[in-house]
Design a protein around this motif. Structure first.
Motif, PDB file in Angstrom:
ATOM      1  N   GLU A  91      -0.732 -53.898  25.161  1.00 61.77           N
ATOM      2  CA  GLU A  91      -1.877 -53.459  25.946  1.00 61.77           C
ATOM      3  C   GLU A  91      -2.039 -51.948  25.811  1.00 61.77           C
ATOM      4  O   GLU A  91      -1.067 -51.238  25.562  1.00 61.77           O
ATOM      5  N   GLY A  92      -3.257 -51.475  26.017  1.00 63.57           N
ATOM      6  CA  GLY A  92      -3.479 -50.036  25.972  1.00 63.57           C
ATOM      7  C   GLY A  92      -4.831 -49.659  26.530  1.00 63.57           C
ATOM      8  O   GLY A  92      -5.708 -50.508  26.730  1.00 63.57           O
ATOM      9  N   LYS A  93      -4.991 -48.363  26.799  1.00 63.73           N
ATOM     10  CA  LYS A  93      -6.243 -47.840  27.342  1.00 63.73           C
ATOM     11  C   LYS A  93      -6.498 -46.457  26.784  1.00 63.73           C
ATOM     12  O   LYS A  93      -5.590 -45.624  26.737  1.00 63.73           O
ATOM     13  N   THR A  94      -7.725 -46.210  26.324  1.00 64.55           N
ATOM     14  CA  THR A  94      -8.127 -44.897  25.813  1.00 64.55           C
ATOM     15  C   THR A  94      -9.513 -44.559  26.348  1.00 64.55           C
ATOM     16  O   THR A  94     -10.292 -45.460  26.685  1.00 64.55           O
ATOM     17  N   PRO A  95      -9.868 -43.275  26.426  1.00 61.30           N
ATOM     18  CA  PRO A  95     -11.201 -42.898  26.897  1.00 61.30           C
ATOM     19  C   PRO A  95     -12.301 -43.383  25.948  1.00 61.30           C
ATOM     20  O   PRO A  95     -12.105 -43.426  24.738  1.00 61.30           O
ATOM     21  N   SER A  96     -13.434 -43.767  26.517  1.00 65.47           N
ATOM     22  CA  SER A  96     -14.596 -44.161  25.710  1.00 65.47           C
ATOM     23  C   SER A  96     -15.351 -42.900  25.297  1.00 65.47           C
ATOM     24  O   SER A  96     -16.454 -42.615  25.770  1.00 65.47           O
ATOM     25  N   CYS A  97     -14.731 -42.145  24.417  1.00 63.15           N
ATOM     26  CA  CYS A  97     -15.309 -40.867  24.004  1.00 63.15           C
ATOM     27  C   CYS A  97     -15.446 -40.820  22.488  1.00 63.15           C
ATOM     28  O   CYS A  97     -14.448 -40.833  21.767  1.00 63.15           O
ATOM     29  N   VAL A  98     -16.681 -40.779  22.013  1.00 66.38           N
ATOM     30  CA  VAL A  98     -16.952 -40.729  20.573  1.00 66.38           C
ATOM     31  C   VAL A  98     -18.119 -39.779  20.336  1.00 66.38           C
ATOM     32  O   VAL A  98     -19.084 -39.755  21.098  1.00 66.38           O
ATOM     33  N   VAL A  99     -17.995 -38.950  19.302  1.00 62.90           N
ATOM     34  CA  VAL A  99     -19.045 -37.981  18.980  1.00 62.90           C
ATOM     35  C   VAL A  99     -19.665 -38.347  17.630  1.00 62.90           C
ATOM     36  O   VAL A  99     -18.974 -38.846  16.741  1.00 62.90           O
ATOM     37  N   PRO A 100     -20.962 -38.108  17.461  1.00 61.88           N
ATOM     38  CA  PRO A 100     -21.654 -38.505  16.227  1.00 61.88           C
ATOM     39  C   PRO A 100     -21.496 -37.503  15.077  1.00 61.88           C
ATOM     40  O   PRO A 100     -22.471 -37.070  14.480  1.00 61.88           O
ATOM     41  N   ARG A 101     -20.268 -37.144  14.780  1.00 63.13           N
ATOM     42  CA  ARG A 101     -19.993 -36.257  13.646  1.00 63.13           C
ATOM     43  C   ARG A 101     -18.501 -36.302  13.335  1.00 63.13           C
ATOM     44  O   ARG A 101     -17.717 -36.881  14.089  1.00 63.13           O
ATOM     45  N   VAL A 102     -18.133 -35.684  12.240  1.00 65.72           N
ATOM     46  CA  VAL A 102     -16.730 -35.626  11.844  1.00 65.72           C
ATOM     47  C   VAL A 102     -16.062 -34.448  12.535  1.00 65.72           C
ATOM     48  O   VAL A 102     -16.548 -33.311  12.448  1.00 65.72           O
ATOM     49  N   LEU A 103     -14.964 -34.717  13.218  1.00 62.39           N
ATOM     50  CA  LEU A 103     -14.198 -33.660  13.877  1.00 62.39           C
ATOM     51  C   LEU A 103     -12.997 -33.285  13.013  1.00 62.39           C
ATOM     52  O   LEU A 103     -12.453 -34.123  12.292  1.00 62.39           O
ATOM     53  N   PRO A 104     -12.546 -32.039  13.110  1.00 60.02           N
ATOM     54  CA  PRO A 104     -11.363 -31.627  12.347  1.00 60.02           C
ATOM     55  C   PRO A 104     -10.088 -32.060  13.050  1.00 60.02           C
ATOM     56  O   PRO A 104     -10.084 -32.321  14.253  1.00 60.02           O
TER      57      PRO A 104
END
Length: 369
Positions: free
Chosen positions: A38-51
């Motif tokens: 089991e696991g949990k992570t934030p629903s955080c996604v950005v529309p670009r490539v991050l370094p």
């Protein structure tokens, strides 16, 4: 990790439940040895490539088959709006789910997904066909489309099938399975799922019939925002110069603890703490009142016909004490934020035989084509 099983020469996928909500993504599956993950992570996604921290591209950067790039991260001011109705059918949602599978270690294996839709999106109010089949099929199709990890750290996800449930049903399934002796066959239950940004309510009756439902934006973020307002108003009292210095993670921790300061149990750390429990309780009362009013609206002002209220979601941890006054019977399971994903996994496992046949049929038709 090799969890793929074979039965009668058929490949049996891993059944993975994912609760891809607006605030967090929870997952659950069981490997072939019976070990639960089991696991949990934030629903955080950005529309670009991050370094990445060390330079180069983030390990959690993905490109969808449509050619768009996204990066999954813990927090960002430029995050995709997961409260939007469009989110559930978006490439951003797909990337969050696929990233979850990858990090869990099942990304390259055949996976059958069990996911949910907010009750108001699963059903169509006032229509001849109460179930929103078009939206459900669109949710399935989206998650079965491709995405590729840009760093090559994780294999391409292999989603071979998807089943979609309305959020309230898995929550009830989970709680009623924990204590079946106190859950009568004939019942009328109000399920309240309090998430980060939304609150999903549904009235469930015998045989999992959904009688009515309501989704609002009265999630725990409302509590956090109210707390910040109260803290600002009392900044001088607590000797706080600028509350903007507190991150959302800081605010959550302060609300949970009831004070500003170190959690160390040393004499000096305890003496230095600033007690803000009064502001915390006022913020909780504010959200509590909103939820009560929403629930009253849903039940037409009459709680007397309810058998019980089932209260789940991460917000149940914060309103646990206040919720006991909602009704004579309020059930909050252990780890309420995991109730929906655990219930979803139970439903997947119960239907596993039928779902394997479905996947096999789809594969055979693909070969014949």
């Amino acid at each position: 990790m090799s969890n793929t099983k074979k039965a009668n020469n058929k490949v049996v996928p891993i059944f993975v439940a994912v609760d891809d909500g607006s605030g967090n993504v929870e997952h659950r599956f069981v490997d072939k040895s019976g070990e639960v993950f089991e696991g949990k992570t934030p629903s955080c996604v950005v529309p670009r490539v991050l370094p990445s921290i060390g330079g180069g591209v983030s390990d959690h950067a993905w490109k969808t088959e449509e050619g768009h790039s996204f990066s999954v991260t813990n927090s960002s001011p430029d995050a995709y709006d997961t409260c939007s109705k469009d989110y559930q059918l978006s490439e951003a949602n797909r990337v969050l789910v696929h990233n979850t599978l990858a990090v869990a270690g099942v990304g390259g294996l055949p996976v059958f997904l069990g996911v949910t839709l907010p009750t108001e999106q699963f059903y169509t109010r006032g229509a001849d066909d109460l179930v929103n089949k078009a939206r459900i099929e669109a949710k399935k199709a989206n998650l079965m489309k491709g995405s590729k990890n840009l760093n090559g750290v994780y294999p391409t996800p292999n989603v071979v099938g998807v089943t979609v449930y309305p959020e309230a049903i898995p929550a009830y399934v989970y709680c009623s399975t924990l204590n079946p002796e106190v859950y009568p066959e004939q019942h009328k239950t109000l399920v309240i799922d309090l998430g980060r940004f939304t609150c999903d309510m549904a009235i469930i009756t015998t045989n999992y019939n959904v009688e009515d439902y309501l989704t609002t934006e009265h999630g725990v973020q409302v509590l956090a925002e109210k707390f910040k307002v109260l803290l600002q108003q009392n900044a001088h009292k607590h000797d706080i110069s600028d509350i903007s210095a507190f991150s959302s993670t800081d605010i959550d921790g302060i609300i949970t603890r009831g004070y500003i300061g170190s959690s160390l149990e040393t004499e000096g750390a305890i003496a230095a703490r600033k007690d803000v429990s009064e502001e915390v309780q006022a913020a909780k009362a504010h959200l509590n009142e909103l939820i009560i009013n929403d629930a009253r609206r849903l039940v037409r002002g009459d709680f007397s016909m309810l058998t019980r209220i089932v209260f789940v979601g991460g917000g149940a941890n914060w309103l646990k004490e206040l919720s006991t006054k909602w009704h004579h019977t309020v059930d909050i399971p252990e780890d309420p934020e995991m109730a929906i994903v655990r219930g979803t996994h139970m439903m997947l496992e119960q239907a596993s035989g039928k779902l394997v046949e479905q996947v096999t049929t789809m594969a055979d038709e693909s070969v014949e084509a």
